[in-house]
Design a protein around this motif. Sequence first.
Motif, PDB file in Angstrom:
ATOM      1  N   TYR A  22       3.964  -1.893  -6.419  1.00 15.85           N
ATOM      2  CA  TYR A  22       4.560  -1.094  -5.356  1.00 15.85           C
ATOM      3  C   TYR A  22       6.058  -1.337  -5.228  1.00 15.85           C
ATOM      4  CZ  TYR A  22       0.254   1.047  -3.921  1.00 15.85           C
ATOM      5  OH  TYR A  22      -0.882   1.810  -3.897  1.00 15.85           O
ATOM      6  N   ARG A  23       6.517  -2.548  -5.540  1.00 16.68           N
ATOM      7  CA  ARG A  23       7.962  -2.790  -5.560  1.00 16.68           C
ATOM      8  C   ARG A  23       8.610  -1.975  -6.677  1.00 16.68           C
ATOM      9  NH1 ARG A  23       8.096  -9.290  -4.422  1.00 16.68           N
ATOM     10  NH2 ARG A  23       7.822  -9.139  -2.171  1.00 16.68           N
ATOM     11  N   GLY A  35       8.607   1.694  -5.669  1.00 12.86           N
ATOM     12  CA  GLY A  35       9.641   1.926  -4.663  1.00 12.86           C
ATOM     13  C   GLY A  35      11.030   1.969  -5.268  1.00 12.86           C
ATOM     14  N   ARG A  62       9.881   5.944  -0.894  1.00 15.50           N
ATOM     15  CA  ARG A  62      10.362   4.585  -1.191  1.00 15.50           C
ATOM     16  C   ARG A  62       9.970   3.639  -0.058  1.00 15.50           C
ATOM     17  NH1 ARG A  62      15.785   5.206  -1.497  1.00 15.50           N
ATOM     18  NH2 ARG A  62      15.601   5.822  -3.668  1.00 15.50           N
ATOM     19  N   THR A  63      10.182   4.087   1.177  1.00 14.87           N
ATOM     20  CA  THR A  63       9.826   3.265   2.336  1.00 14.87           C
ATOM     21  C   THR A  63       8.335   2.977   2.362  1.00 14.87           C
ATOM     22  OG1 THR A  63      11.670   4.150   3.617  1.00 14.87           O
ATOM     23  CG2 THR A  63       9.859   3.178   4.870  1.00 14.87           C
ATOM     24  N   ALA A  93       3.931  -2.697  -0.387  1.00 21.79           N
ATOM     25  CA  ALA A  93       4.191  -3.966  -1.073  1.00 21.79           C
ATOM     26  C   ALA A  93       4.193  -5.115  -0.069  1.00 21.79           C
ATOM     27  CB  ALA A  93       5.517  -3.902  -1.827  1.00 21.79           C
ATOM     28  N   ALA A  94       4.818  -4.910   1.083  1.00 18.55           N
ATOM     29  CA  ALA A  94       4.863  -5.945   2.119  1.00 18.55           C
ATOM     30  C   ALA A  94       3.469  -6.258   2.650  1.00 18.55           C
ATOM     31  CB  ALA A  94       5.780  -5.508   3.259  1.00 18.55           C
ATOM     32  N   CYS A 140       6.286   2.859  -0.175  1.00 19.27           N
ATOM     33  CA  CYS A 140       5.987   1.891  -1.242  1.00 19.27           C
ATOM     34  C   CYS A 140       6.386   0.482  -0.822  1.00 19.27           C
ATOM     35  CB  CYS A 140       6.708   2.279  -2.526  1.00 19.27           C
ATOM     36  SG  CYS A 140       6.011   3.720  -3.352  1.00 19.27           S
ATOM     37  N   GLU A 141       7.549   0.355  -0.194  1.00 21.21           N
ATOM     38  CA  GLU A 141       8.007  -0.962   0.263  1.00 21.21           C
ATOM     39  C   GLU A 141       7.087  -1.521   1.343  1.00 21.21           C
ATOM     40  OE1 GLU A 141      12.007  -0.051   1.407  1.00 21.21           O
ATOM     41  OE2 GLU A 141      12.730  -0.070  -0.672  1.00 21.21           O
ATOM     42  N   GLN A 142       6.620  -0.655   2.240  1.00 21.08           N
ATOM     43  CA  GLN A 142       5.690  -1.100   3.285  1.00 21.08           C
ATOM     44  C   GLN A 142       4.366  -1.553   2.673  1.00 21.08           C
ATOM     45  OE1 GLN A 142       5.540   2.430   5.691  1.00 21.08           O
ATOM     46  NE2 GLN A 142       7.204   1.749   7.040  1.00 21.08           N
TER      47      GLN A 142
END
Length: 61
Positions: free
Chosen positions: A26-27, A30, A39-40, A46-47, A42-44
């Motif tokens: 996911y990083r 993103g 992108r957001t 990944a987190a 994907c970052e969420q």
Amino acid sequence: MAELTIRELDSLKDQLAREQALVKKYRMYGAKCCDPQLRTKCEQTAARHQNHYNTLLKHLS
């Protein structure tokens, strides 16, 4: 707390590896996204998987 069995430890190790792979994917997704909303997201994601990884890791400590 009761000790984990070999099978439970193996399952935790497998799940840790899966969570780590999802974080990396996911990083990467993103980083390649042109759409800021995607992108957001994907970052969420990944987190979220990083949090799952950290939670599982605590069970091994």
